[in-house]
Design an enzyme around this catalytic site. Structure first.
Site, PDB file in Angstrom:
ATOM      1  N   ASN A  53       0.871  -1.180   0.000  1.00  0.00           N
ATOM      2  CA  ASN A  53       0.000   0.000   0.000  1.00  0.00           C
ATOM      3  C   ASN A  53       0.907   1.229   0.000  1.00  0.00           C
ATOM      4  O   ASN A  53       1.487   1.571   1.034  1.00  0.00           O
ATOM      5  CB  ASN A  53      -0.905  -0.040   1.242  1.00  0.00           C
ATOM      6  CG  ASN A  53      -1.786   1.193   1.341  1.00  0.00           C
ATOM      7  OD1 ASN A  53      -1.830   2.021   0.420  1.00  0.00           O
ATOM      8  ND2 ASN A  53      -2.490   1.320   2.454  1.00  0.00           N
ATOM      9  N   TRP A  54       1.014   1.862  -1.146  1.00  0.00           N
ATOM     10  CA  TRP A  54       1.936   3.008  -1.270  1.00  0.00           C
ATOM     11  C   TRP A  54       1.359   4.275  -0.651  1.00  0.00           C
ATOM     12  O   TRP A  54       2.049   5.296  -0.576  1.00  0.00           O
ATOM     13  CB  TRP A  54       2.259   3.254  -2.754  1.00  0.00           C
ATOM     14  CG  TRP A  54       3.060   2.159  -3.407  1.00  0.00           C
ATOM     15  CD1 TRP A  54       3.523   1.011  -2.819  1.00  0.00           C
ATOM     16  CD2 TRP A  54       3.499   2.113  -4.772  1.00  0.00           C
ATOM     17  NE1 TRP A  54       4.221   0.258  -3.740  1.00  0.00           N
ATOM     18  CE2 TRP A  54       4.228   0.916  -4.946  1.00  0.00           C
ATOM     19  CE3 TRP A  54       3.352   2.967  -5.872  1.00  0.00           C
ATOM     20  CZ2 TRP A  54       4.801   0.560  -6.166  1.00  0.00           C
ATOM     21  CZ3 TRP A  54       3.922   2.607  -7.090  1.00  0.00           C
ATOM     22  CH2 TRP A  54       4.641   1.416  -7.221  1.00  0.00           C
ATOM     23  N   LYS A  55       0.089   4.232  -0.246  1.00  0.00           N
ATOM     24  CA  LYS A  55      -0.573   5.408   0.359  1.00  0.00           C
ATOM     25  C   LYS A  55      -0.378   6.641  -0.542  1.00  0.00           C
ATOM     26  O   LYS A  55      -0.393   6.482  -1.757  1.00  0.00           O
ATOM     27  CB  LYS A  55      -0.067   5.611   1.792  1.00  0.00           C
ATOM     28  CG  LYS A  55      -0.203   4.322   2.614  1.00  0.00           C
ATOM     29  CD  LYS A  55      -0.041   4.494   4.087  1.00  0.00           C
ATOM     30  CE  LYS A  55      -0.228   3.149   4.781  1.00  0.00           C
ATOM     31  NZ  LYS A  55      -0.127   3.233   6.237  1.00  0.00           N
ATOM     32  N   HIS A  96      -9.556   0.983   5.184  1.00  0.00           N
ATOM     33  CA  HIS A  96      -8.272   1.267   5.845  1.00  0.00           C
ATOM     34  C   HIS A  96      -8.514   2.245   6.992  1.00  0.00           C
ATOM     35  O   HIS A  96      -9.322   3.171   6.869  1.00  0.00           O
ATOM     36  CB  HIS A  96      -7.278   1.849   4.835  1.00  0.00           C
ATOM     37  CG  HIS A  96      -5.877   1.825   5.356  1.00  0.00           C
ATOM     38  ND1 HIS A  96      -5.440   2.722   6.300  1.00  0.00           N
ATOM     39  CD2 HIS A  96      -4.845   0.993   5.115  1.00  0.00           C
ATOM     40  CE1 HIS A  96      -4.176   2.443   6.601  1.00  0.00           C
ATOM     41  NE2 HIS A  96      -3.788   1.395   5.894  1.00  0.00           N
ATOM     42  N   GLU A 104      -6.895   4.663   7.992  1.00  0.00           N
ATOM     43  CA  GLU A 104      -6.679   6.079   7.643  1.00  0.00           C
ATOM     44  C   GLU A 104      -7.935   6.663   7.003  1.00  0.00           C
ATOM     45  O   GLU A 104      -8.259   7.838   7.211  1.00  0.00           O
ATOM     46  CB  GLU A 104      -5.452   6.193   6.719  1.00  0.00           C
ATOM     47  CG  GLU A 104      -4.164   5.971   7.502  1.00  0.00           C
ATOM     48  CD  GLU A 104      -3.001   5.424   6.689  1.00  0.00           C
ATOM     49  OE1 GLU A 104      -3.057   5.459   5.444  1.00  0.00           O
ATOM     50  OE2 GLU A 104      -2.036   4.936   7.311  1.00  0.00           O
ATOM     51  N   GLU A 132      -5.155  -4.877  10.557  1.00  0.00           N
ATOM     52  CA  GLU A 132      -4.107  -3.879  10.781  1.00  0.00           C
ATOM     53  C   GLU A 132      -4.379  -3.146  12.093  1.00  0.00           C
ATOM     54  O   GLU A 132      -5.175  -2.193  12.124  1.00  0.00           O
ATOM     55  CB  GLU A 132      -4.101  -2.856   9.643  1.00  0.00           C
ATOM     56  CG  GLU A 132      -3.857  -3.454   8.280  1.00  0.00           C
ATOM     57  CD  GLU A 132      -3.327  -2.407   7.290  1.00  0.00           C
ATOM     58  OE1 GLU A 132      -2.260  -2.650   6.734  1.00  0.00           O
ATOM     59  OE2 GLU A 132      -3.958  -1.353   7.125  1.00  0.00           O
ATOM     60  N   GLY A 140       2.757   2.299  10.766  1.00  0.00           N
ATOM     61  CA  GLY A 140       3.729   3.378  10.614  1.00  0.00           C
ATOM     62  C   GLY A 140       4.449   3.752  11.899  1.00  0.00           C
ATOM     63  O   GLY A 140       5.092   4.785  11.972  1.00  0.00           O
ATOM     64  N   SER A 151       3.667  -2.127  10.214  1.00  0.00           N
ATOM     65  CA  SER A 151       5.123  -2.204  10.369  1.00  0.00           C
ATOM     66  C   SER A 151       5.710  -3.559   9.963  1.00  0.00           C
ATOM     67  O   SER A 151       6.635  -4.053  10.614  1.00  0.00           O
ATOM     68  CB  SER A 151       5.529  -1.830  11.799  1.00  0.00           C
ATOM     69  OG  SER A 151       5.131  -0.495  12.082  1.00  0.00           O
ATOM     70  N   GLY A 195       2.924  -1.146   4.236  1.00  0.00           N
ATOM     71  CA  GLY A 195       2.967   0.286   3.921  1.00  0.00           C
ATOM     72  C   GLY A 195       4.390   0.722   3.610  1.00  0.00           C
ATOM     73  O   GLY A 195       4.912   0.489   2.518  1.00  0.00           O
ATOM     74  N   GLY A 196       5.038   1.342   4.593  1.00  0.00           N
ATOM     75  CA  GLY A 196       6.365   1.938   4.399  1.00  0.00           C
ATOM     76  C   GLY A 196       7.360   1.048   3.671  1.00  0.00           C
ATOM     77  O   GLY A 196       8.043   1.501   2.739  1.00  0.00           O
TER      78      GLY A 196
HETATM   79  P1  13P Z   1       3.138   0.404   7.633  1.00  0.00           P
HETATM   80  O1  13P Z   1       3.648  -0.886   7.034  1.00  0.00           O
HETATM   81  O2  13P Z   1       3.871   1.607   7.132  1.00  0.00           O
HETATM   82  O3  13P Z   1       3.034   0.306   9.104  1.00  0.00           O
HETATM   83  O4  13P Z   1       1.635   0.581   7.079  1.00  0.00           O
HETATM   84  C1  13P Z   1       0.737  -0.457   7.206  1.00  0.00           C
HETATM   85  C2  13P Z   1      -0.482  -0.111   6.437  1.00  0.00           C
HETATM   86  O5  13P Z   1      -1.238   0.762   6.839  1.00  0.00           O
HETATM   87  C3  13P Z   1      -0.723  -0.832   5.183  1.00  0.00           C
HETATM   88  O6  13P Z   1      -2.007  -0.594   4.714  1.00  0.00           O
END
Ligand code: 13P
Length: 263
Positions: free
Chosen positions: A13-15, A106, A108, A178, A184, A222, A243-244
């Protein structure tokens, strides 16, 4: 089928990252790594979710790929079809652009954009009816975990969608657990805690749908190359939503490799 025989999924997920040129470079680098060290499709489904503007960029880089890599939308409108809905992208428009996967729910989007269970249900209904596969995200906050409500919150989020998902459509849903406090932050749920929650989610799903035992339940929060192997070793963790670490081709490739080789 037990949770451990499900083909794993690793989805990046590149957000709201990165700029076009970097997105193109990132997917090219990842594709290059897969050419050097392939990961069989039968051993791991792999997907990336770039920003909407980069979906077709990523698709075109992947068009001559040696293996399928899913291009995943990060969001979909709660409005179906086409029409006067400024700024929206419907499930049908995604499908028309050969996008077959979408993230919904998600944390977010729930927290920052105020997406309620009702809004998410509208999105899921449209996505499934248009023939998309939905990666539905669930997870509790730190406060909810510390007050002993984690399981209840997560199972409620699963139950919330049961009113709109038809019996045969569960087949087109992947769950991503999640925990919000792990996103993050560099904090990962311990493999034991994650496995416990995943087993509870599977039990909850099995009470709702005949597909419960064969549905993939991904862990997100993470995930890194350093913790991927031990997470992958848990029987009910069928992949990762990353994510990251998915913004670095080498890290993402290592995570996919960890799941493909451990499962
Ligand atoms: P991180 O891997 O950066 O913690 O993000 C997880 C995430 O929200 C994937 O959708």
């Amino acid at each position: 089928m037990s949770g451990s025989t499900i083909t794993p999924w690793v989805v990046g997920n590149w957000k709201m990252n990165p700029m076009q040129a970097d997105a193109q470079q990132l997917i090219q680098n990842f594709k290059g790594l897969l050419d050097i060290t392939p990961i069989e499709s039968a051993k791991c489904h792999i997907g990336v979710a770039p920003v909407t503007l980069a979906l077709t960029t990523v698709q075109s880089v992947l068009s001559d790929s040696n293996r399928e890599i899913y291009t995943v939308a990060q969001d979909v409108s709660r409005i179906a079809g086409t029409g006067a809905y400024t700024g929206e992208v419907s499930a049908e428009l995604l499908k028309d652009s050969q996008i077959d996967y979408v993230l919904v729910g998600h944390s977010e989007r729930r927290e920052i954009f105020g997406e309620t269970a009702q809004i998410l249900n509208e999105k899921i209904k449209n996505a499934l009816n248009a023939g998309l596969t939905v990666i539905y995200c669930v997870g509790e906050s730190l406060e909810q975990r510390e007050s002993g409500q984690a399981e209840q919150v997560v199972l409620q989020q699963i139950c919330d969608i049961a009113t709109v998902v038809e019996a045969e459509q569960w087949h087109n849903i992947v769950i991503a657990y999640e925990p919000i406090w792990a996103i993050g932050t560099g904090k990962t749920a311990s493999p034991d805690d994650a496995q416990t929650m995943h087993a509870q989610i599977r039990e909850g799903l099995s009470q709702i749908t005949a597909y419960g035992k064969s549905m993939a339940i991904l862990y997100g929060g993470s995930v890194k190359p350093e913790n991927a192997v031990e997470l992958a070793a848990c029987s009910d963790i069928n992949g990762a939503l990353v994510g990251g670490a998915s913004l670095n081709a080498e890290s993402f490739h290592k995570i996919a490799l960890a799941f493909a080789n451990t499962k």
